[in-house]
Scaffold this active site. Structure first.
Site, PDB file in Angstrom:
ATOM      1  N   ASP A 181       0.828  -1.215   0.000  1.00 37.30           N
ATOM      2  CA  ASP A 181       0.000   0.000   0.000  1.00 37.30           C
ATOM      3  C   ASP A 181       0.860   1.262   0.000  1.00 37.30           C
ATOM      4  O   ASP A 181       1.764   1.410   0.830  1.00 37.30           O
ATOM      5  CB  ASP A 181      -0.917  -0.022   1.235  1.00 37.30           C
ATOM      6  CG  ASP A 181      -2.066   0.965   1.115  1.00 37.30           C
ATOM      7  OD1 ASP A 181      -1.849   2.100   0.643  1.00 37.30           O
ATOM      8  OD2 ASP A 181      -3.184   0.595   1.498  1.00 37.30           O
ATOM      9  N   THR A 224      -7.055   4.168  -1.401  1.00 33.67           N
ATOM     10  CA  THR A 224      -6.782   2.738  -1.276  1.00 33.67           C
ATOM     11  C   THR A 224      -7.896   1.840  -1.812  1.00 33.67           C
ATOM     12  O   THR A 224      -7.651   0.979  -2.650  1.00 33.67           O
ATOM     13  CB  THR A 224      -6.544   2.406   0.212  1.00 33.67           C
ATOM     14  OG1 THR A 224      -5.410   3.176   0.640  1.00 33.67           O
ATOM     15  CG2 THR A 224      -6.277   0.933   0.426  1.00 33.67           C
ATOM     16  N   ASP A 264       2.399   2.815   3.186  1.00 33.14           N
ATOM     17  CA  ASP A 264       1.358   3.853   3.281  1.00 33.14           C
ATOM     18  C   ASP A 264       1.272   4.445   4.678  1.00 33.14           C
ATOM     19  O   ASP A 264       1.301   5.668   4.854  1.00 33.14           O
ATOM     20  CB  ASP A 264       0.000   3.263   2.887  1.00 33.14           C
ATOM     21  CG  ASP A 264      -1.110   4.288   2.984  1.00 33.14           C
ATOM     22  OD1 ASP A 264      -1.183   5.147   2.088  1.00 33.14           O
ATOM     23  OD2 ASP A 264      -1.882   4.256   3.962  1.00 33.14           O
ATOM     24  N   HIS A 313       2.115   8.421   5.584  1.00 27.00           N
ATOM     25  CA  HIS A 313       1.206   9.452   6.112  1.00 27.00           C
ATOM     26  C   HIS A 313       1.829  10.149   7.320  1.00 27.00           C
ATOM     27  O   HIS A 313       1.735  11.358   7.473  1.00 27.00           O
ATOM     28  CB  HIS A 313      -0.122   8.814   6.551  1.00 27.00           C
ATOM     29  CG  HIS A 313      -1.045   8.498   5.422  1.00 27.00           C
ATOM     30  ND1 HIS A 313      -1.632   9.462   4.644  1.00 27.00           N
ATOM     31  CD2 HIS A 313      -1.496   7.313   4.941  1.00 27.00           C
ATOM     32  CE1 HIS A 313      -2.410   8.889   3.731  1.00 27.00           C
ATOM     33  NE2 HIS A 313      -2.344   7.581   3.890  1.00 27.00           N
ATOM     34  N   ASP A 345      -1.444   0.714  -4.829  1.00 26.09           N
ATOM     35  CA  ASP A 345      -2.677   1.424  -5.165  1.00 26.09           C
ATOM     36  C   ASP A 345      -2.454   2.886  -5.525  1.00 26.09           C
ATOM     37  O   ASP A 345      -3.218   3.475  -6.270  1.00 26.09           O
ATOM     38  CB  ASP A 345      -3.686   1.288  -4.009  1.00 26.09           C
ATOM     39  CG  ASP A 345      -3.060   1.574  -2.647  1.00 26.09           C
ATOM     40  OD1 ASP A 345      -1.826   1.760  -2.548  1.00 26.09           O
ATOM     41  OD2 ASP A 345      -3.818   1.607  -1.653  1.00 26.09           O
ATOM     42  N   HIS A 346      -1.394   3.489  -4.969  1.00 27.98           N
ATOM     43  CA  HIS A 346      -1.166   4.929  -5.170  1.00 27.98           C
ATOM     44  C   HIS A 346       0.199   5.291  -4.618  1.00 27.98           C
ATOM     45  O   HIS A 346       0.840   4.478  -3.941  1.00 27.98           O
ATOM     46  CB  HIS A 346      -2.249   5.754  -4.468  1.00 27.98           C
ATOM     47  CG  HIS A 346      -2.400   5.380  -3.017  1.00 27.98           C
ATOM     48  ND1 HIS A 346      -1.482   5.736  -2.066  1.00 27.98           N
ATOM     49  CD2 HIS A 346      -3.316   4.604  -2.378  1.00 27.98           C
ATOM     50  CE1 HIS A 346      -1.840   5.222  -0.894  1.00 27.98           C
ATOM     51  NE2 HIS A 346      -2.953   4.523  -1.055  1.00 27.98           N
ATOM     52  N   HIS A 367      -2.502  11.292  -0.113  1.00 26.36           N
ATOM     53  CA  HIS A 367      -2.774  10.885  -1.499  1.00 26.36           C
ATOM     54  C   HIS A 367      -4.264  10.983  -1.696  1.00 26.36           C
ATOM     55  O   HIS A 367      -5.005  11.201  -0.735  1.00 26.36           O
ATOM     56  CB  HIS A 367      -2.260   9.461  -1.732  1.00 26.36           C
ATOM     57  CG  HIS A 367      -2.828   8.476  -0.768  1.00 26.36           C
ATOM     58  ND1 HIS A 367      -4.013   7.816  -0.972  1.00 26.36           N
ATOM     59  CD2 HIS A 367      -2.401   8.089   0.466  1.00 26.36           C
ATOM     60  CE1 HIS A 367      -4.273   7.042   0.072  1.00 26.36           C
ATOM     61  NE2 HIS A 367      -3.325   7.190   0.975  1.00 26.36           N
TER      62      HIS A 367
HETATM   63 ZN   LIG Z   1      -3.513   2.907  -0.003  1.00 24.88          ZN
END
Ligand SMILES: [Zn+2]
Ligand SMILES: *[C@@H]1O[C@H](CO)[C@@H](O)[C@H](O)[C@H]1NC(C)=O
Ligand SMILES: *[C@@H]1O[C@H](CO)[C@@H](O)[C@H](O)[C@H]1NC(C)=O
Ligand SMILES: *[C@@H]1O[C@H](CO)[C@@H](O)[C@H](O)[C@H]1NC(C)=O
Ligand SMILES: *[C@@H]1O[C@H](CO)[C@@H](O)[C@H](O)[C@H]1NC(C)=O
Ligand SMILES: *[C@@H]1O[C@H](CO)[C@@H](O)[C@H](O)[C@H]1NC(C)=O
Ligand SMILES: *[C@@H]1O[C@H](CO)[C@@H](O)[C@H](O)[C@H]1NC(C)=O
Length: 463
Positions: A36, A72, A191, A195, A238-239, A339
């Site tokens: 992620d 996500t 992920d 953050h 995912d990103h 994101h």
């Molecule tokens: Zn994600």
């Protein structure tokens, strides 16, 4: 009728047994892995020998355009359906469905409401309809019953289960007596740390190194289980992640009263549901409020975002420029990385690597869409894709050209005795079957077979 069916099945088995045998030997196996929030360029931040090992022996796509919004749940569902968010229906991590009058939120068990997921039919359902088995370790949505079906094997979501335990489960499923042909593996990092720290924080280097170690662990376990040479593995995400800052805040309270709307989804792309009759008032208050926030009425959302035609997309969408955050006021939680922004931005793009017998070696491709992953997976698994927004021809060049079939395979020469007995028995059974079948036809028994078939395929058609 039952006797007829048994005969038919036996005849088919005998006639096709050589190909069934060879199918099992090189049954295509696929593992899809998502780290992620693994941005496409993280592999150049610190040494990542395991990612580079895959690249050297496989393929890499540099710019993968994921789907808007770059969050996500929407993107994980795109990977397994090939659809834009407006078409698969998981339009955000936080949603409100005005038709169901129900909320979807990651902080809540309501994500287990099947209705949110059933605008599409994910690949594991199709895989199982076509007679295969799937195993899923924490992939978003795989512990939800969708069109009446769970993956053959799956784990209830529990973020405390270690990467190593997830890998062990998947390997068990791949090597069991009734093996899966398709595995899905999800890991929450980088992920979560992205953050907290922000992607430009030097401490992210250690996070990326640790993930490289996890990938190395997976490769060594697959080698130990003798799966490495026969498995096609796709490593993606995912990103990406963009750096935020307390200097780049947009506070909605400065422009419009909270009482006039509900904030359904949060920064950096805010879904706004105005109170009854307040649509124009809220829109007018926000549309020119801040130079780094673009505000759309739903019907004005640019068509390139493919984010309009779904009842779960709210009447007003406020979109921050990269690196900006939209809060109600400064008391709202601010993270240093985020994101969700426009999917045209490279910072939002995920990594994409693949390795295995189907893939070319040491090959780099410039660009693809995340929607193209689904038709690629279907091709690798030998199943039929449902209608989707991707294209296999966009990604076909990642694959080795298929070796043309030998018109006189060795297999038949070595096994010619068994083969001819098979053909003889098969032909006899087919003749017997045809005789019985013709007899039954005159008794008009055929329609009952067709009815059964329709029932079985119906859930797929709904997707
Ligand atoms: Zn994600
Ligand atoms: C929607 O559900 C809430 C409770 O979750 C209820 O209070 C409200 O009346 C419902 N609205 C409609 C239009 O049914
Ligand atoms: C989640 O996994 C952890 C670690 O394996 C375990 O201790 C915990 O009991 C699990 N929680 C639930 C709700 O199953
Ligand atoms: C924020 O807005 C200013 C003024 O319009 C603009 O110059 C700047 O490029 C914007 N920032 C981003 C990240 O787009
Ligand atoms: C933000 O708004 C909330 C709710 O109105 C209020 O309680 C809080 O004090 C505000 N915070 C700031 C920093 O203004
Ligand atoms: C991989 O490709 C690059 C450039 O295309 C080349 O320089 C390198 O030698 C290749 N490596 C291997 C192991 O084939
Ligand atoms: C995406 O695919 C779905 C299913 O085929 C289709 O209904 C939809 O119109 C497509 N979207 C676009 C923008 O082509």
């Amino acid at each position: 009728m039952v006797a007829t069916l048994i005969l038919l099945v036996m005849a088919i088995c005998v006639m096709t047994s050589p190909s069934i045998l060879s199918f099992q030997q090189d049954q295509p196996r696929v593992l899809l892995l998502s780290f992620d929030g693994f941005r496409w360029d993280y592999i150049y931040k610190v040494p990542t020998p395991n990612f580079h090992y895959i690249m050297k022996n496989g393929v890499r796509v540099k710019q993968v355009t994921n789907v808007f919004i770059t969050k996500t749940y929407p993107n994980h569902y795109t990977m397994v359906t090939g659809l834009y968010a407006e078409s698969h229906g998981i339009v955000a991590n936080e949603m409100y469905d005005p038709v169901l009058n129900k909320t979807f939120s990651l902080n809540n068990m309501n994500i287990y409401n099947s209705k949110f997921w059933e605008e599409a039919c994910p690949i594991w359902v199709t895989n199982q309809m076509e007679g295969h088995r799937t195993g899923a370790a924490m992939w978003p949505g795989t512990d939800v019953k969708i069109h009446g079906v769970f993956p053959t094997h799956y784990l209830f979501y529990n973020e405390s289960v270690s990467f190593e335990d997830r890998v062990a489960k998947l390997i068990d499923w791949f090597i069991s007596e009734e093996p899966i042909n398709f595995g899905l593996l999800y890991w929450e990092q980088p992920d979560a740390m992205g953050h907290v720290l922000g992607p430009e924080n030097p401490l992210m280097g250690a996070v990326i190194s640790e993930i490289d170690g996890k990938l190395g662990y997976l490769v060594s376990e697959l080698k130990k289980a003798k799966l490495w040479d026969t498995l096609n593995i796709i490593i993606t995400s995912d990103h990406g992640m963009a750096q935020s800052s307390s200097e780049r805040l947009i506070e909605l309270d400065q422009y419009v009263a909270r009482e006039l709307y509900t904030m359904v989804d949060h920064s950096p792309v805010v879904a706004i549901l105005p109170k009854e009759g307040k649509l124009d008032e809220v829109y007018e208050a926000l549309v020119n409020a801040h130079p780094n926030m673009t505000v759309y009425k739903k019907e004005e959302i640019p068509s390139r975002l493919h984010y309009r035609y779904n009842s779960k997309i709210q009447p007003i969408l406020a979109m921050a420029d990269e690196g900006w955050e939209i809060l109600q006021n400064k008391s709202d939680q601010l993270s240093l990385g985020n994101h969700g922004y426009d999917n045209i931005l490279p910072e939002m793009h995920p990594i994409f690597l693949a390795y295995g017998p189907a893939f070319r070696k040491n090959t780099t491709k410039e660009a693809m869409s995340l929607t193209d992953l689904y038709p690629l997976l279907c091709h690798l698994l030998g199943i039929s894709p449902l209608p989707n927004n991707g294209s296999f021809s966009n990604v076909e060049d990642l694959l080795l050209r298929e070796v043309p079939r030998d018109p006189h395979p060795k297999f038949y020469e070595q096994e010619s005795y068994a083969y001819f007995i098979g053909v003889f028995l098969g032909s006899t059974l087919v003749v017997v079957f045809l005789l019985v079948f013709t007899k039954h036809l005159t008794h008009r028994q055929l329609p009952s077979m067709q009815v059964q078939h329709t029932e079985i395929s119906q859930p797929l058609l709904q997707g």
